[in-house]
Design a protein around this motif. Sequence first.
Motif, mmCIF file in Angstrom:
data_model
loop_
_atom_site.group_PDB
_atom_site.id
_atom_site.type_symbol
_atom_site.label_atom_id
_atom_site.label_comp_id
_atom_site.label_asym_id
_atom_site.label_seq_id
_atom_site.Cartn_x
_atom_site.Cartn_y
_atom_site.Cartn_z
ATOM 1 N N SER A 267 -40.554 -96.661 129.125
ATOM 2 C CA SER A 267 -41.328 -95.518 128.647
ATOM 3 C C SER A 267 -42.802 -95.917 128.653
ATOM 4 C CB SER A 267 -40.860 -95.179 127.233
ATOM 5 O OG SER A 267 -41.754 -94.293 126.608
ATOM 6 N N GLY A 269 -47.168 -94.300 128.520
ATOM 7 C CA GLY A 269 -48.193 -93.256 128.573
ATOM 8 C C GLY A 269 -48.601 -92.714 127.232
ATOM 9 N N TRP A 296 -49.876 -100.065 127.506
ATOM 10 C CA TRP A 296 -50.977 -100.595 128.323
ATOM 11 C C TRP A 296 -51.866 -99.450 128.728
ATOM 12 C CZ3 TRP A 296 -50.844 -100.169 134.038
ATOM 13 C CH2 TRP A 296 -49.770 -99.407 134.496
ATOM 14 N N THR A 298 -55.187 -98.021 131.810
ATOM 15 C CA THR A 298 -55.851 -98.240 133.100
ATOM 16 C C THR A 298 -56.654 -99.547 133.067
ATOM 17 O OG1 THR A 298 -56.059 -95.846 133.267
ATOM 18 C CG2 THR A 298 -57.376 -97.139 134.799
ATOM 19 N N GLU A 299 -57.284 -99.795 131.951
ATOM 20 C CA GLU A 299 -58.149 -100.971 131.815
ATOM 21 C C GLU A 299 -57.379 -102.287 131.881
ATOM 22 O OE1 GLU A 299 -58.109 -98.283 130.038
ATOM 23 O OE2 GLU A 299 -60.115 -97.639 129.478
ATOM 24 N N ASP A 385 -57.356 -97.995 121.055
ATOM 25 C CA ASP A 385 -56.148 -97.546 120.352
ATOM 26 C C ASP A 385 -56.053 -98.168 118.960
ATOM 27 O OD1 ASP A 385 -54.651 -95.806 122.091
ATOM 28 O OD2 ASP A 385 -54.374 -97.523 123.407
ATOM 29 N N ILE A 397 -47.937 -98.699 118.484
ATOM 30 C CA ILE A 397 -49.223 -98.077 118.802
ATOM 31 C C ILE A 397 -49.282 -96.732 118.100
ATOM 32 C CG2 ILE A 397 -50.771 -97.376 120.700
ATOM 33 C CD1 ILE A 397 -49.765 -100.396 120.687
ATOM 34 N N ASN A 406 -54.337 -87.312 124.728
ATOM 35 C CA ASN A 406 -53.321 -87.677 125.686
ATOM 36 C C ASN A 406 -52.370 -86.494 125.860
ATOM 37 O OD1 ASN A 406 -51.054 -88.882 126.925
ATOM 38 N ND2 ASN A 406 -51.717 -90.878 126.166
ATOM 39 N N ARG A 411 -54.644 -88.832 130.229
ATOM 40 C CA ARG A 411 -55.747 -89.050 129.308
ATOM 41 C C ARG A 411 -56.894 -88.113 129.652
ATOM 42 N NH1 ARG A 411 -57.305 -95.284 129.428
ATOM 43 N NH2 ARG A 411 -59.479 -94.998 128.993
HETATM 44 P P1 AMP Z 1 -54.034 -94.471 130.827
HETATM 45 O O1 AMP Z 1 -55.133 -95.443 130.980
HETATM 46 O O2 AMP Z 1 -54.351 -93.129 131.409
HETATM 47 O O3 AMP Z 1 -52.733 -95.023 131.314
HETATM 48 O O4 AMP Z 1 -53.874 -94.188 129.261
HETATM 49 C C1 AMP Z 1 -53.733 -95.257 128.379
HETATM 50 C C2 AMP Z 1 -53.578 -94.767 126.976
HETATM 51 O O5 AMP Z 1 -52.306 -94.123 126.839
HETATM 52 C C3 AMP Z 1 -53.564 -95.878 125.968
HETATM 53 O O6 AMP Z 1 -54.856 -96.262 125.579
HETATM 54 C C4 AMP Z 1 -52.760 -95.270 124.835
HETATM 55 O O7 AMP Z 1 -53.546 -94.434 124.035
HETATM 56 C C5 AMP Z 1 -51.726 -94.440 125.575
HETATM 57 N N1 AMP Z 1 -50.475 -95.191 125.776
HETATM 58 C C6 AMP Z 1 -50.025 -95.749 126.914
HETATM 59 N N2 AMP Z 1 -48.810 -96.319 126.736
HETATM 60 C C7 AMP Z 1 -48.482 -96.133 125.445
HETATM 61 C C8 AMP Z 1 -47.352 -96.500 124.628
HETATM 62 N N3 AMP Z 1 -46.308 -97.139 125.122
HETATM 63 N N4 AMP Z 1 -47.379 -96.155 123.330
HETATM 64 C C9 AMP Z 1 -48.425 -95.477 122.820
HETATM 65 N N5 AMP Z 1 -49.503 -95.100 123.527
HETATM 66 C C10 AMP Z 1 -49.548 -95.419 124.827
#
Ligand code: AMP
Length: 539
Positions: A267, A269, A296, A298-299, A385, A397, A406, A411
């Motif tokens: 899972s 995002g 995780w 993009t960074e 986060d 998280i 989100n 994002r």
């Molecule tokens: P992106 O860079 O578009 O993949 O978005 C990343 C952001 O999505 C993170 O900074 C989190 O806020 C959120 N996110 C991604 N994976 C998770 C997860 N497993 N649990 C909670 N939030 C997540």
Amino acid sequence: MTCRLGNLLRRRGVKKGDCVTIYMPPCPLAVAAMMACARIGAPHNVVFAGFSAEALAERIRDAQSSTVITANQGVRGGKVTELKKTVDAAVQSCPAVDQVFVAMRTENPVAMTARDVAMEEEMLKEDCVCEPAAMDSEDVLFLLYTSGSTGTPKGLVHTQAGYLLYAALTHKYVFSYRDGDVFGCVADIGWITGHSYSVYGPLANGGTTVLFESTPVYPDPGRYWEMVQRLKINQFYGAPTAIRLLLKYGDQWVHKYDRSSLRTLGSVGEPINTEAWEWYHRVVGEGRCPVVDTWWQTETGGICIAPKPSEPDAEIVPGMAMRPFFGIKPVLMDPEGKVLTSNDTSGALCIAQPWPGMARTIHNDHARFIETYCQPHPGYFFTGDGAYRSEEGYYQITGRLDDVINVSGHRIGTAEIEDVVNQSSSVAESAVIGYSHDIKGQGIYAFVVLKKDDEVQGEDLCQQLRNMVSKKIAKYACPDFIQIVQRLPKTRSGKIMRRVLRKVVERDVDGMGDLSTLEDPTAVEEIIRGHLELCGKPL
Ligand code: AMP
């Protein structure tokens, strides 16, 4: 395919270091395009094929691409999208673009100009051996744009060796990937998940990867599981928003298909709620597949916190990302910037040392990189986060701490939407917030103040604003609710108090906290009344 395309790009003048923008749906030619760029040392810039012409143009210009690769059309969920037309519109405002390669995803011809290259036809003329460029480990592999808390998207820069190593290791260890497995990541290649776990991770490990071009409910809600059965997928990696949607359609769509090939469920995002996690584990995975909630961004280039790797029978708590990956040192900070050392505590999630997959900079704006990630907590990488560390030391998280929301795992910065809404000649100012949404995770709610003498009102205006957002950004960024207000709640220094707006929408008036800094407290009562009129039921 990759070599022929690499040779074609070279013959048409693309050199090592030139950035190529790719605007394609997830399809083999799109992956070949990414690989061909990598092979000749040209950084790629994949733009999600749902972005509008203007959003695409902004990314092409910022990346300084003179070459764009696209497809005539896209096919998704029974609908056809006009990708080439969108590119045509985009490049009108990109004077540097001098060639557009067009792949044929469907048989429908599209208008071609002198600038356009019929990709497959030209590829056939090329040799299928393409000498790879020799690259330094720190050379750029790709740019990928993502939203931040300002109106301008940032082009995060990932480099060759570190990114590849990190994508490969996390793919192998988080998902217990073994030689011969079929890996099914259903993310679009336009996002980092598609880059790392549809393309680079599985391919670096010599794996078989599945590209998913459709939606989870087309032609019916059994689509994912039919695919699992037909392709004998071993690891399935998807987003909570899709799981929540499918859960509502009932278990029969899952039971209809043989899922015995599945070994790990992933899972990504957004936070996964317990109900969705339990359903994924119990119904989809028949209670025998570990569910890895992977945190995780993009960074970070690849997964940083996930339940695996761990001992085979180590505990996995529903809805928790849990354990840091090799080399990741998560740290929680209090608002004063002090490291929180105890457990059962929440704070801003930072990472205490660099890791191979981390983005190195923001294209053309290293100062913004430093300011966003390194300055909030000097000496640490700030993720944006918030997280909770349990008594046992596991991480969960809790969501973004900045003005980024989100929506269905995508994002989007509230400032980006506000920038567009404010461009309307009827709008004086606006404030956009996210609210909790059953399926999408978060929905978008806009508060809009009109110019005093404006005549366009009501639904017409709201539709106009939605069209603007869809045209300038993408459909997913359109507000679900637009509330016209007389004024916004502001501090005496003029800062919009989004916290107050969030509490109005959450119907938590008592939780608004200290309102003494508000310039005009009556604004809040007015906004509450307007909200109740607009949405009778709580959202
Ligand atoms: P992106 O860079 O578009 O993949 O978005 C990343 C952001 O999505 C993170 O900074 C989190 O806020 C959120 N996110 C991604 N994976 C998770 C997860 N497993 N649990 C909670 N939030 C997540």
